[in-house]
Structure formats: structure tokens, C-alpha cells
Design a protein around this motif. Sequence first.
Motif, short mmCIF file in Angstrom:
data_model
loop_
_atom_site.label_atom_id
_atom_site.label_comp_id
_atom_site.label_asym_id
_atom_site.label_seq_id
_atom_site.Cartn_x
_atom_site.Cartn_y
_atom_site.Cartn_z
N PRO A 31 0.84 -1.21 0.00
CA PRO A 31 0.00 0.00 0.00
C PRO A 31 0.87 1.25 0.00
O PRO A 31 1.93 1.29 0.61
CB PRO A 31 -0.80 -0.11 1.30
N GLY A 32 0.42 2.25 -0.72
CA GLY A 32 1.18 3.50 -0.82
C GLY A 32 1.09 4.33 0.44
O GLY A 32 0.21 4.13 1.30
N ILE A 33 1.99 5.27 0.55
CA ILE A 33 2.05 6.13 1.73
C ILE A 33 0.80 6.99 1.85
O ILE A 33 0.34 7.27 2.96
CB ILE A 33 3.34 6.98 1.73
N VAL A 34 0.20 7.38 0.74
CA VAL A 34 -1.02 8.18 0.78
C VAL A 34 -2.16 7.35 1.38
O VAL A 34 -2.92 7.83 2.23
CB VAL A 34 -1.40 8.71 -0.62
N THR A 35 -2.26 6.10 0.98
CA THR A 35 -3.28 5.21 1.53
C THR A 35 -3.05 5.02 3.03
O THR A 35 -4.00 5.09 3.82
CB THR A 35 -3.25 3.84 0.82
N LEU A 36 -1.81 4.79 3.43
CA LEU A 36 -1.52 4.62 4.85
C LEU A 36 -1.84 5.89 5.64
O LEU A 36 -2.37 5.82 6.75
CB LEU A 36 -0.06 4.22 5.05
N LYS A 37 -1.55 7.06 5.05
CA LYS A 37 -1.87 8.33 5.72
C LYS A 37 -3.37 8.48 5.89
O LYS A 37 -3.85 8.92 6.94
CB LYS A 37 -1.28 9.49 4.91
N MET A 38 -4.13 8.11 4.87
CA MET A 38 -5.59 8.19 4.97
C MET A 38 -6.11 7.24 6.05
O MET A 38 -7.02 7.60 6.81
CB MET A 38 -6.23 7.89 3.61
N LEU A 39 -5.53 6.06 6.14
CA LEU A 39 -5.92 5.12 7.20
C LEU A 39 -5.60 5.70 8.57
O LEU A 39 -6.41 5.61 9.50
CB LEU A 39 -5.21 3.78 7.01
N CYS A 40 -4.43 6.30 8.69
CA CYS A 40 -4.04 6.92 9.96
C CYS A 40 -5.01 8.04 10.33
O CYS A 40 -5.40 8.16 11.50
CB CYS A 40 -2.62 7.46 9.88
N ASP A 41 -5.39 8.85 9.36
CA ASP A 41 -6.36 9.92 9.62
C ASP A 41 -7.68 9.33 10.13
O ASP A 41 -8.27 9.85 11.07
CB ASP A 41 -6.61 10.75 8.36
N GLY A 42 -8.11 8.23 9.51
CA GLY A 42 -9.33 7.57 9.95
C GLY A 42 -9.22 6.98 11.35
O GLY A 42 -10.21 6.91 12.08
N LEU A 43 -8.02 6.58 11.71
CA LEU A 43 -7.78 6.03 13.04
C LEU A 43 -7.48 7.11 14.08
O LEU A 43 -7.40 6.83 15.27
CB LEU A 43 -6.61 5.04 12.98
N GLY A 44 -7.27 8.32 13.60
CA GLY A 44 -6.96 9.43 14.51
C GLY A 44 -5.55 9.38 15.06
O GLY A 44 -5.30 9.80 16.19
N ILE A 45 -4.62 8.86 14.25
CA ILE A 45 -3.22 8.78 14.66
C ILE A 45 -2.33 9.34 13.55
O ILE A 45 -2.77 9.52 12.43
CB ILE A 45 -2.79 7.33 15.00
N SER A 46 -1.07 9.58 13.88
CA SER A 46 -0.11 10.04 12.88
C SER A 46 0.60 8.84 12.25
O SER A 46 0.54 7.72 12.78
CB SER A 46 0.93 10.96 13.54
N LEU A 47 1.28 9.10 11.15
CA LEU A 47 2.09 8.04 10.52
C LEU A 47 3.17 7.56 11.48
O LEU A 47 3.48 6.37 11.52
CB LEU A 47 2.72 8.54 9.23
N ILE A 48 3.73 8.48 12.26
CA ILE A 48 4.76 8.09 13.22
C ILE A 48 4.17 7.12 14.24
O ILE A 48 4.80 6.10 14.56
CB ILE A 48 5.34 9.34 13.92
N GLU A 49 2.97 7.39 14.73
CA GLU A 49 2.32 6.48 15.68
C GLU A 49 2.03 5.12 15.03
O GLU A 49 2.15 4.09 15.68
CB GLU A 49 1.03 7.08 16.21
N PHE A 50 1.66 5.15 13.76
CA PHE A 50 1.37 3.90 13.06
C PHE A 50 2.61 3.00 13.04
O PHE A 50 2.51 1.81 13.28
CB PHE A 50 0.89 4.17 11.63
N PHE A 51 3.75 3.60 12.75
CA PHE A 51 4.97 2.81 12.61
C PHE A 51 5.73 2.66 13.92
O PHE A 51 6.73 1.95 13.98
CB PHE A 51 5.88 3.40 11.54
N ASP A 52 5.26 3.29 14.99
CA ASP A 52 5.92 3.21 16.28
C ASP A 52 5.43 1.98 17.03
O ASP A 52 4.65 2.05 17.97
CB ASP A 52 5.66 4.47 17.11
N THR A 53 5.90 0.84 16.57
CA THR A 53 5.51 -0.43 17.17
C THR A 53 6.67 -1.41 17.00
O THR A 53 7.52 -1.25 16.15
CB THR A 53 4.23 -0.98 16.50
N GLU A 54 6.68 -2.40 17.85
CA GLU A 54 7.72 -3.43 17.73
C GLU A 54 7.37 -4.32 16.61
O GLU A 54 7.96 -4.93 15.91
CB GLU A 54 7.82 -4.22 19.03
#
Length: 70
Positions: A47-70
Amino acid sequence: MDTYHTVKNRILNLCEEKRITINKLATESGIAPSTIKNILYGKSQNPGIVTLKMLCDGLGISLIEFFDTE
């Protein structure tokens, strides 16, 4: 674990954490449910970064929060 499985698991975990369905995530993100399902079922493994950003917006988180996981 490869990147595809990491992204897939992160989406599922965040939906569970926020207690929302895939359809609700699609509505909140402005993405078609089929696009999200394609990611989750392996049809779209990059999935492209734009799609991931849209998902993050829907989840109410930032891209950094999305990828901030083990």
C-alpha cells in the motif's frame, strides 16, 4: 516478519484497540472497504504512503504512531 505482515497486523490491532470495524475504518478514512480488504487479504501487498496516511487519519493517529511499534 516482513513489512506486508507488519502493516496488516498493525491495521488489525489498531482497529481492535479502537473498537472499530474495517467498514467503519473505510468510512472514517475515505477509502473503499475493498481497498482495505485487499491489503488485509494480501491482494495489495504494497500500500502506498497516501493510503496509509488516509488510514491513519481515519484512526486518529499520525504516521509516526502507526509505525511506532515493535
